[in-house]
Design a protein around this motif. Sequence first.
Motif, mmCIF file in Angstrom:
data_model
loop_
_atom_site.group_PDB
_atom_site.id
_atom_site.type_symbol
_atom_site.label_atom_id
_atom_site.label_comp_id
_atom_site.label_asym_id
_atom_site.label_seq_id
_atom_site.Cartn_x
_atom_site.Cartn_y
_atom_site.Cartn_z
ATOM 1 N N VAL A 73 -54.779 -73.245 11.284
ATOM 2 C CA VAL A 73 -53.982 -72.023 11.180
ATOM 3 C C VAL A 73 -53.393 -71.829 12.578
ATOM 4 C CG1 VAL A 73 -53.996 -69.529 10.776
ATOM 5 C CG2 VAL A 73 -55.493 -71.010 9.412
ATOM 6 N N ASP A 74 -52.083 -71.967 12.674
ATOM 7 C CA ASP A 74 -51.413 -71.975 13.969
ATOM 8 C C ASP A 74 -50.595 -70.685 14.126
ATOM 9 O OD1 ASP A 74 -49.504 -72.293 15.961
ATOM 10 O OD2 ASP A 74 -48.902 -74.310 15.382
ATOM 11 N N ALA A 75 -50.992 -69.856 15.078
ATOM 12 C CA ALA A 75 -50.277 -68.586 15.298
ATOM 13 C C ALA A 75 -49.335 -68.673 16.501
ATOM 14 C CB ALA A 75 -51.292 -67.459 15.508
ATOM 15 N N ILE A 76 -49.070 -69.872 16.961
ATOM 16 C CA ILE A 76 -48.242 -70.057 18.153
ATOM 17 C C ILE A 76 -46.869 -70.653 17.836
ATOM 18 C CG2 ILE A 76 -48.071 -71.325 20.333
ATOM 19 C CD1 ILE A 76 -50.040 -69.058 20.487
ATOM 20 N N SER A 77 -46.861 -71.717 17.033
ATOM 21 C CA SER A 77 -45.614 -72.478 16.844
ATOM 22 C C SER A 77 -44.427 -71.622 16.422
ATOM 23 C CB SER A 77 -45.834 -73.599 15.831
ATOM 24 O OG SER A 77 -46.669 -74.572 16.397
ATOM 25 N N LYS A 78 -44.682 -70.672 15.506
ATOM 26 C CA LYS A 78 -43.565 -69.854 15.009
ATOM 27 C C LYS A 78 -42.933 -69.007 16.107
ATOM 28 C CE LYS A 78 -43.747 -69.146 10.063
ATOM 29 N NZ LYS A 78 -43.931 -68.201 8.953
ATOM 30 N N PHE A 92 -48.833 -71.683 9.177
ATOM 31 C CA PHE A 92 -48.262 -71.093 10.389
ATOM 32 C C PHE A 92 -48.174 -69.576 10.232
ATOM 33 C CE2 PHE A 92 -46.780 -75.474 10.251
ATOM 34 C CZ PHE A 92 -47.075 -75.911 11.539
ATOM 35 N N VAL A 93 -48.735 -68.872 11.185
ATOM 36 C CA VAL A 93 -48.722 -67.410 11.195
ATOM 37 C C VAL A 93 -47.708 -66.965 12.253
ATOM 38 C CG1 VAL A 93 -50.159 -65.382 11.730
ATOM 39 C CG2 VAL A 93 -51.116 -67.266 10.405
ATOM 40 N N SER A 94 -47.058 -65.809 12.007
ATOM 41 C CA SER A 94 -45.950 -65.360 12.877
ATOM 42 C C SER A 94 -46.267 -65.332 14.367
ATOM 43 C CB SER A 94 -45.501 -63.954 12.507
ATOM 44 O OG SER A 94 -45.362 -63.825 11.154
ATOM 45 N N SER A 95 -47.401 -64.741 14.719
ATOM 46 C CA SER A 95 -47.761 -64.640 16.139
ATOM 47 C C SER A 95 -49.236 -64.273 16.260
ATOM 48 C CB SER A 95 -46.910 -63.570 16.832
ATOM 49 O OG SER A 95 -47.409 -62.295 16.528
ATOM 50 N N PRO A 96 -49.811 -64.437 17.447
ATOM 51 C CA PRO A 96 -51.230 -64.074 17.604
ATOM 52 C C PRO A 96 -51.465 -62.574 17.405
ATOM 53 C CG PRO A 96 -50.488 -65.419 19.436
ATOM 54 C CD PRO A 96 -49.260 -65.021 18.676
ATOM 55 N N GLY A 97 -50.391 -61.798 17.486
ATOM 56 C CA GLY A 97 -50.529 -60.354 17.300
ATOM 57 C C GLY A 97 -50.401 -59.930 15.848
#
Lengths: 181, 118
Positions: A73-78, A92-97
């Motif tokens: 689960v990657d919250a950085i690439s996007k 892929f998640v939008s952002s770490p926030g």
Amino acid sequence: MEKLQKLDIVKELAGNKTVLLLMPSLEYNDVIVKIAEELSGKSVCYVTLNKTYDSLKELFNKKKVDMSNIVFVDAISKTIKKTPSQTDSCYFVSSPGALTELSLVISKFLKHNFEYVIFDSVTNLMIYEKRDSVIKFVSYIINKVEASQSRAVFYSLNIKEHESTINELSMFSSKVIDLTD
Amino acid sequence: MMKKTIMVVDDEADIRDTVKTVLKKEGYDVVVAVNADDCLKKLPQQKVDLILMDIMMPGTPVREAVKQIKGVKVAFLSVVRTSEAEKEELLKSKNIVDYIQKPFDIDELVARVKKILK
């Protein structure tokens, strides 16, 4: 380094549903590679908040870590490039926030009974979110893990600035392992 | 010779202050912004030669903000680890001239800034 060599994460997670792993920043990559090696072959959900999926793949490939059973689960690439919602081995998640989105994805994986969840890391969450939100989010995920078949390790740098947050999160985790001196 | 102006965009006050102090000592004019929105607001108000921008900040995503920046070189400061291929891809984008990994060595940062602005 001695503490790291002695660490047997499989054994630790066999006796504890959730482990908060306090890491020294200089040995960060050594720790994440060692744990990925130890858990390789088992079904793992790896949540990354500080490296892109491609970057982790690059690192693990270099160290010859078997990633065939790891879903990321990657919250950085996007946040830095055009990215699809998912591929075969990565969501892929939008952002770490994006905590709601992140918790929904993690909850979904927990329902699929992954043996292990690696959360990398609580420290990065603290960059983007206020202390209370981080505590609320991590304790929510810990509760979800407790109610599932999975076991989880939460990475955190052991830094003074985040001491009170780490202390509070320690109360929610089954065990705290401090790899720092 | 006219002093070059650098805008330091970072949501972490420590980074902003440290980089500002170091670059001022090197003879640059330095302005700061707390995030990408603040950067976009301040840019029309003054001429900037280089923007040193954290790649991950609250507010408008940096990826979107950079598209709105015209005619100013941008170097990313990043705690995020990317693959080599991703780094190369980022550097292909218009205006993006460097990708500096955090934590960075101050001397190296200064050397890279000098190289960009020479």
